[in-house]
Design a protein around this motif. Structure first.
Motif, PDB file in Angstrom:
ATOM      1  N   VAL A  11       0.860  -1.183   0.000  1.00  0.00           N
ATOM      2  CA  VAL A  11       0.000   0.000   0.000  1.00  0.00           C
ATOM      3  C   VAL A  11       0.894   1.229   0.000  1.00  0.00           C
ATOM      4  N   ALA A  12       1.127   1.772  -1.200  1.00  0.00           N
ATOM      5  CA  ALA A  12       1.989   2.940  -1.361  1.00  0.00           C
ATOM      6  C   ALA A  12       1.213   4.038  -2.075  1.00  0.00           C
ATOM      7  N   SER A  13       1.227   5.233  -1.488  1.00  0.00           N
ATOM      8  CA  SER A  13       0.500   6.355  -2.080  1.00  0.00           C
ATOM      9  C   SER A  13       0.945   6.589  -3.515  1.00  0.00           C
ATOM     10  N   GLY A  14      -0.030   6.699  -4.401  1.00  0.00           N
ATOM     11  CA  GLY A  14       0.259   6.997  -5.792  1.00  0.00           C
ATOM     12  C   GLY A  14       0.727   5.810  -6.614  1.00  0.00           C
ATOM     13  N   GLN A  15       0.808   4.628  -6.016  1.00  0.00           N
ATOM     14  CA  GLN A  15       1.245   3.432  -6.756  1.00  0.00           C
ATOM     15  C   GLN A  15       0.270   2.275  -6.502  1.00  0.00           C
ATOM     16  N   PRO A  16      -0.982   2.414  -6.917  1.00  0.00           N
ATOM     17  CA  PRO A  16      -1.976   1.373  -6.656  1.00  0.00           C
ATOM     18  C   PRO A  16      -1.645   0.043  -7.305  1.00  0.00           C
ATOM     19  N   ASP A  17      -0.775   0.048  -8.349  1.00  0.00           N
ATOM     20  CA  ASP A  17      -0.422  -1.201  -9.016  1.00  0.00           C
ATOM     21  C   ASP A  17       0.334  -2.143  -8.089  1.00  0.00           C
ATOM     22  N   LEU A  18       0.967  -1.612  -7.041  1.00  0.00           N
ATOM     23  CA  LEU A  18       1.719  -2.461  -6.130  1.00  0.00           C
ATOM     24  C   LEU A  18       0.808  -3.382  -5.320  1.00  0.00           C
ATOM     25  N   LEU A  19      -0.463  -3.057  -5.227  1.00  0.00           N
ATOM     26  CA  LEU A  19      -1.399  -3.950  -4.549  1.00  0.00           C
ATOM     27  C   LEU A  19      -1.500  -5.294  -5.260  1.00  0.00           C
ATOM     28  N   ALA A  20      -1.163  -5.318  -6.530  1.00  0.00           N
ATOM     29  CA  ALA A  20      -1.183  -6.581  -7.273  1.00  0.00           C
ATOM     30  C   ALA A  20       0.016  -7.456  -6.925  1.00  0.00           C
ATOM     31  N   GLY A  21       0.946  -6.919  -6.193  1.00  0.00           N
ATOM     32  CA  GLY A  21       2.157  -7.642  -5.809  1.00  0.00           C
ATOM     33  C   GLY A  21       3.352  -6.750  -5.995  1.00  0.00           C
ATOM     34  N   GLY A  22       4.008  -6.405  -4.898  1.00  0.00           N
ATOM     35  CA  GLY A  22       5.105  -5.454  -4.997  1.00  0.00           C
ATOM     36  C   GLY A  22       6.286  -5.834  -4.146  1.00  0.00           C
ATOM     37  N   ASP A  23       7.413  -5.204  -4.429  1.00  0.00           N
ATOM     38  CA  ASP A  23       8.644  -5.400  -3.674  1.00  0.00           C
ATOM     39  C   ASP A  23       9.047  -4.084  -3.019  1.00  0.00           C
ATOM     40  N   LEU A  24       9.711  -4.205  -1.885  1.00  0.00           N
ATOM     41  CA  LEU A  24      10.160  -3.038  -1.136  1.00  0.00           C
ATOM     42  C   LEU A  24      11.514  -3.366  -0.521  1.00  0.00           C
ATOM     43  N   VAL A  25      12.455  -2.430  -0.628  1.00  0.00           N
ATOM     44  CA  VAL A  25      13.787  -2.632  -0.065  1.00  0.00           C
ATOM     45  C   VAL A  25      14.006  -1.671   1.092  1.00  0.00           C
ATOM     46  N   ILE A  26      14.414  -2.227   2.231  1.00  0.00           N
ATOM     47  CA  ILE A  26      14.823  -1.446   3.392  1.00  0.00           C
ATOM     48  C   ILE A  26      16.345  -1.417   3.420  1.00  0.00           C
ATOM     49  N   GLU A  27      16.904  -0.219   3.527  1.00  0.00           N
ATOM     50  CA  GLU A  27      18.352  -0.098   3.661  1.00  0.00           C
ATOM     51  C   GLU A  27      18.655   0.746   4.892  1.00  0.00           C
ATOM     52  N   GLY A  28      19.276   0.133   5.874  1.00  0.00           N
ATOM     53  CA  GLY A  28      19.520   0.837   7.124  1.00  0.00           C
ATOM     54  C   GLY A  28      18.219   1.157   7.822  1.00  0.00           C
ATOM     55  N   THR A  29      17.971   2.437   8.074  1.00  0.00           N
ATOM     56  CA  THR A  29      16.776   2.863   8.798  1.00  0.00           C
ATOM     57  C   THR A  29      15.659   3.348   7.888  1.00  0.00           C
ATOM     58  N   THR A  30      15.892   3.356   6.574  1.00  0.00           N
ATOM     59  CA  THR A  30      14.912   3.954   5.664  1.00  0.00           C
ATOM     60  C   THR A  30      14.486   3.002   4.553  1.00  0.00           C
ATOM     61  N   ILE A  31      13.421   3.410   3.874  1.00  0.00           N
ATOM     62  CA  ILE A  31      12.955   2.704   2.687  1.00  0.00           C
ATOM     63  C   ILE A  31      13.778   3.191   1.496  1.00  0.00           C
ATOM     64  N   ALA A  32      14.359   2.244   0.768  1.00  0.00           N
ATOM     65  CA  ALA A  32      15.249   2.611  -0.334  1.00  0.00           C
ATOM     66  C   ALA A  32      14.564   2.541  -1.691  1.00  0.00           C
ATOM     67  N   GLN A  33      13.749   1.490  -1.918  1.00  0.00           N
ATOM     68  CA  GLN A  33      13.158   1.291  -3.243  1.00  0.00           C
ATOM     69  C   GLN A  33      11.795   0.626  -3.117  1.00  0.00           C
ATOM     70  N   LEU A  34      10.957   0.877  -4.123  1.00  0.00           N
ATOM     71  CA  LEU A  34       9.686   0.180  -4.311  1.00  0.00           C
ATOM     72  C   LEU A  34       9.562  -0.169  -5.780  1.00  0.00           C
ATOM     73  N   GLY A  35       8.903  -1.277  -6.068  1.00  0.00           N
ATOM     74  CA  GLY A  35       8.667  -1.646  -7.459  1.00  0.00           C
ATOM     75  C   GLY A  35       7.744  -2.829  -7.562  1.00  0.00           C
ATOM     76  N   PRO A  36       7.197  -3.087  -8.746  1.00  0.00           N
ATOM     77  CA  PRO A  36       6.369  -4.280  -8.948  1.00  0.00           C
ATOM     78  C   PRO A  36       7.147  -5.545  -8.585  1.00  0.00           C
ATOM     79  N   ALA A  37       6.414  -6.574  -8.228  1.00  0.00           N
ATOM     80  CA  ALA A  37       7.036  -7.824  -7.777  1.00  0.00           C
ATOM     81  C   ALA A  37       8.033  -8.339  -8.811  1.00  0.00           C
ATOM     82  N   GLY A  38       9.223  -8.699  -8.341  1.00  0.00           N
ATOM     83  CA  GLY A  38      10.240  -9.285  -9.199  1.00  0.00           C
ATOM     84  C   GLY A  38      11.102  -8.301  -9.943  1.00  0.00           C
ATOM     85  N   THR A  39      10.880  -6.990  -9.739  1.00  0.00           N
ATOM     86  CA  THR A  39      11.622  -6.001 -10.524  1.00  0.00           C
ATOM     87  C   THR A  39      12.839  -5.438  -9.806  1.00  0.00           C
TER      88      THR A  39
END
Length: 454
Positions: A11-39
């Motif tokens: 659930v990311a603001s402005g990226q409703p497509d991620l509800l279909a399956g998404g990836d998220l990267v945490i680096e250290g204390t912050t969120i580094a990246q978001l993208g569709p699943a497998g990307t």
């Protein structure tokens, strides 16, 4: 340390497509990246967590909570708010010990983390010493949760130049790697003014201090019954103004205010709140438990008022579960307006996350899943017996998921709940903590005369 959350309904603001399956990267204390699943690349990550079948959200932000209320579960009886305050709340709060506060703080923090809450506003109803604050905030540092500690200011503090509030702010604000922030309680509701525990000078001076320190203020507002004998309506009729009008006329109503409850807005209250940018902290299960009425949340939203959510405290309604507040908010508004979709599902999630972060002046840092934001994240399982099968992740989350369905919880990038298990404490510690809390609750209830002696 880099962690990849892979395949969940993100659930990311402005990226409703991620509800279909998404990836998220945490680096250290912050969120580094978001993208569709497998990307997103897995080459340089240290750990991959499979979040398929789960919903991935910003950590929930509880904007109105009283941590020590864990001791009063079930002691309130079936009475209206004004009687409950006099017969239950006051006798308990006057007999709290430092040890009581320490145990309650740890238990409340772990309870909220277990349910996906990563930040809470701990609204004090007692004046607190530095020793008492150490008891409250030490466990915050230990558990890993965020707390926006709301320090009480009283009329007599005006004579000292708010020395106690300043001391607490300077000592605690920004501690625990920035997870503890300090704001102020300026009680402004008519009940408190009538009791002599609020004054115009206190409110204007306390607000000026909050502006100087660029922090939030919080107050119980327009709550209780609408009784002409003892409730909120009595004071409105006697004073000729509402709580919100009182703050507006003092010239202090602005975006620093968290207006807890605001069940009974009258006259032009909603226009004043919307224009000020202040936030209503809505606590639906608490208000229902005391028969206080149904807060007109849909009217507030339609009027441009920011509404966030809170639990109030389990002495009122026996729960710290923010998911209950999300569900109750929608269902009570549906009932009030006799329509099944009074508040959009996505808006309900925003109320429990981003709008709460704005209330505590942490927008741009908390409340969203976006690169650069703090990695405060909650992952909820949608494949349980009571939630599955799921055709619509947001509908399942709002209507079927429970706080205990949280599988993974991160605060500041630290993995505090891993597949439903705490990482900082073990099961034995939690069992012992519950035993201690039970012993403290019984002893406090006896001291307050609410439980029979041994």
């Amino acid at each position: 340390m880099k962690t990849l959350l892979s395949g969940g309904h993100v659930v990311a603001s402005g990226q409703p497509d991620l509800l279909a399956g998404g990836d998220l990267v945490i680096e250290g204390t912050t969120i580094a990246q978001l993208g569709p699943a497998g990307t997103l690349s897995r080459d340089d990550v240290d750990r991959v967590i499979d979040t398929r079948g789960s919903i991935v959200l910003p950590g929930l932000v509880n904007t109105h909570q009283h941590d020590w209320y864990v001791y009063g579960k079930g002691l309130g009886g079936d009475v209206l708010l004004e009687q409950w305050i006099a017969e239950c709340l006051v006798p308990l709060k006057e007999r709290l010990t430092v040890d009581d506060l320490r145990v309650a703080s740890e238990l409340a923090g772990l309870d909220m983390l277990r349910g996906g809450t990563t930040s809470s506003v701990n609204h004090q109803v007692n004046e607190t010493t530095i020793a008492e604050e150490e008891a409250i905030l030490g466990p915050v540092a230990d558990t890993g949760i965020r707390q926006f500690f709301a320090k009480v200011i009283r009329p007599h503090d005006t004579g000292t130049g708010y020395a106690g509030a300043l001391e607490s702010f300077e000592k605690w604000d920004g501690t625990a790697e920035g997870r503890i922030r300090v704001g102020f309680v300026l009680e402004a509701t008519a009940h408190w003014v009538a009791l002599g525990t609020s004054s115009e000078e206190m409110i204007t001076g306390g607000h000026a201090l909050a502006a100087e320190k660029d922090t939030f203020v919080t107050s119980h507002i327009a709550g209780g019954t609408m009784s002409r004998e003892q409730g909120y309506l009595r004071w409105v009729l006697e004073t000729g103004r509402t709580d919100v009008q009182f703050l507006h006329r003092l010239g202090v109503l602005d975006d620093r205010w968290i207006l807890a409850h605001t069940i009974n807005p009258l006259r032009n209250d909603l226009d004043l709140i919307a224009a000020s940018g202040s936030t209503v902290a809505h606590t639906p299960s608490s208000e229902a438990a005391r028969g206080g009425g149904i807060t007109p949340v849909k009217r507030m939203l339609d009027n441009g008022v920011r509404v966030a959510l809170g639990t109030d405290g389990p002495m009122v309604d026996l729960t710290n579960d923010m998911l209950e507040q999300i569900k109750w908010t929608r269902l009570l508004q549906n009932q009030l307006h006799q329509h099944p979709s009074t508040i959009d599902l996505g808006k309900l999630v925003t109320m429990a996350t981003e709008d709460g972060a704005r209330a505590v002046r942490a927008d741009g840092h908390l409340g969203r899943l976006a690169p650069g934001y703090a990695a405060d994240i909650a992952v909820f399982d949608l494949t349980t017996l009571h939630a599955g099968p799921s055709h619509h992740p947001l509908a399942t989350f709002v209507h079927a998921t429970r706080g205990a369905d949280a599988k993974h919880v991160f605060v500041n990038g630290e993995h505090l709940l891993d597949d439903g298990r705490f990482t900082r404490v073990d099961h034995l510690h939690v069992t012992e903590l519950l035993q201690r809390a039970g012993d403290h609750a019984k002893a406090l209830g006896r001291r307050a005369g609410l439980l029979p002696p041994d």
